[in-house]
Design an enzyme around this catalytic site. Sequence first.
Site, PDB file in Angstrom:
ATOM      1  CB  SER A   1      -1.056  -0.348   1.412  1.00  0.00           C
ATOM      2  OG  SER A   1      -1.866  -1.387   1.175  1.00  0.00           O
TER       3      SER A   1
HETATM    4  N1  SAH Z   1      -0.546  -4.191   3.565  1.00  0.00           N
HETATM    5  C1  SAH Z   1      -0.178  -4.743   2.670  1.00  0.00           C
HETATM    6  C2  SAH Z   1      -1.247  -5.247   1.614  1.00  0.00           C
HETATM    7  C3  SAH Z   1      -0.897  -6.004   0.765  1.00  0.00           C
HETATM    8  S1  SAH Z   1      -2.060  -6.007  -0.747  1.00  0.00           S
HETATM    9  C4  SAH Z   1       1.203  -4.164   2.671  1.00  0.00           C
HETATM   10  O1  SAH Z   1       0.909  -2.883   2.345  1.00  0.00           O
HETATM   11  O2  SAH Z   1       1.614  -4.965   1.001  1.00  0.00           O
HETATM   12  C5  SAH Z   1      -3.676  -6.769   0.280  1.00  0.00           C
HETATM   13  C6  SAH Z   1      -2.681  -8.849   0.284  1.00  0.00           C
HETATM   14  O3  SAH Z   1      -4.472  -9.277   0.813  1.00  0.00           O
HETATM   15  C7  SAH Z   1      -2.298  -9.807  -1.114  1.00  0.00           C
HETATM   16  O4  SAH Z   1      -0.914 -10.380  -0.556  1.00  0.00           O
HETATM   17  C8  SAH Z   1      -3.683 -10.451  -1.254  1.00  0.00           C
HETATM   18  O5  SAH Z   1      -2.741 -12.059  -1.473  1.00  0.00           O
HETATM   19  C9  SAH Z   1      -3.717 -10.272   0.798  1.00  0.00           C
HETATM   20  N2  SAH Z   1      -5.471 -11.399   0.496  1.00  0.00           N
HETATM   21  C10 SAH Z   1      -6.702 -10.688  -0.137  1.00  0.00           C
HETATM   22  N3  SAH Z   1      -7.806 -11.706  -0.004  1.00  0.00           N
HETATM   23  C11 SAH Z   1      -7.046 -12.480   1.643  1.00  0.00           C
HETATM   24  C12 SAH Z   1      -7.808 -13.131   2.001  1.00  0.00           C
HETATM   25  N4  SAH Z   1      -9.625 -13.439   2.400  1.00  0.00           N
HETATM   26  N5  SAH Z   1      -6.879 -13.901   3.802  1.00  0.00           N
HETATM   27  C13 SAH Z   1      -5.728 -13.376   3.670  1.00  0.00           C
HETATM   28  N6  SAH Z   1      -5.051 -12.454   2.392  1.00  0.00           N
HETATM   29  C14 SAH Z   1      -5.308 -12.208   1.446  1.00  0.00           C
END
Ligand code: SAH
Length: 217
Positions: free
Chosen positions: A63
Site C-alpha cells: 500500500s
Molecule cells: N498491507 C499489505 C497489503 C498487501 S495487498 C502491504 O502493504 O504490503 C493485500 C494482500 O491481501 C495481498 O497479499 C493478498 O494476497 C491478501 N489477501 C487477499 N484476500 C485475502 C484473504 N481472504 N485472506 C488473507 N489474505 C488475503
Amino acid sequence: MLFDNKELAEKMIRTQIKSRGIYNERICEAMKRIPRHLFISGSAKQRAYGDYPVSIGHGQTISQPYIVALMTDLLQIRETNRILEIGTGSGYQTALLAELAEEVYTIERIPELLKRAKMILNSLGYVNIYFREGDGTVGWSDEGLFHRIIVTAAAPFIPEELKNQLADNGILVIPVGDYHSYQVLKVIQRTGTRFETRESIGCRFVPLIGKYAFTDE
Ligand code: SAH
C-alpha cells in the site's frame, strides 16, 4: 545500499504523511525507523518511498505510505492491544502494527508472500507477530477477541466473523466497495453488541478473496 533510506523515509513522512494532516508521532517515528525498501524486491525497490502503491508480485501491491499511515491512525492503537491483520502482503503494515502494539496476528492467502514477509519481519527482530496462511475473512477464532482488526484488501461487505471477533470498544478498519473501481475506508467501532460505522476517504485496494468476500476469478 544504493540510496540513503533514512533521508528518503524522513522526506516521505514530511511530504506525504504530515503534509496531509497525520501528525501522530508514534506512527511517524515508527515509519521513519522501518526500512520500507526491504519489503520490496528487485528494481521496484527504487520506488519504495514514493507516493504510490508498488508491485510485490503475484498481482499484489504494498500500500501507498499515506494509506498505511491513515489506516493505522484510524485504528487508534494502544501499546497493550492485540491486533488482527488480514492481508500480510509485503509485511510492511505488519511491521508498523508490531511497533505500536503488543501482539499482531497476521493472515495471508498467498503462501509465497507470507513466507517472504515472515523472513523479513523475523530478520528485523520482531518477536510479537504470529503468522497464518489461509483465508482471513473467517478471522482467527482460536485466539480470542482482538482489540483492533485491519483488512488491507478490498471487501464487498464487512465479514460478519470479523465483527464477532472484535473485543468490546474494539475498532475495525476495512476498505469496502467494488474492486473494479474504488472503495471507501470504513471504521467500525464496537460498543457491547452495538456496531457504529463511519466512513473515511475513498481508496483503491486489490480484492479480498475468500469465503466472506470476492471469489477467486
Ligand atoms: N498491507 C499489505 C497489503 C498487501 S495487498 C502491504 O502493504 O504490503 C493485500 C494482500 O491481501 C495481498 O497479499 C493478498 O494476497 C491478501 N489477501 C487477499 N484476500 C485475502 C484473504 N481472504 N485472506 C488473507 N489474505 C488475503
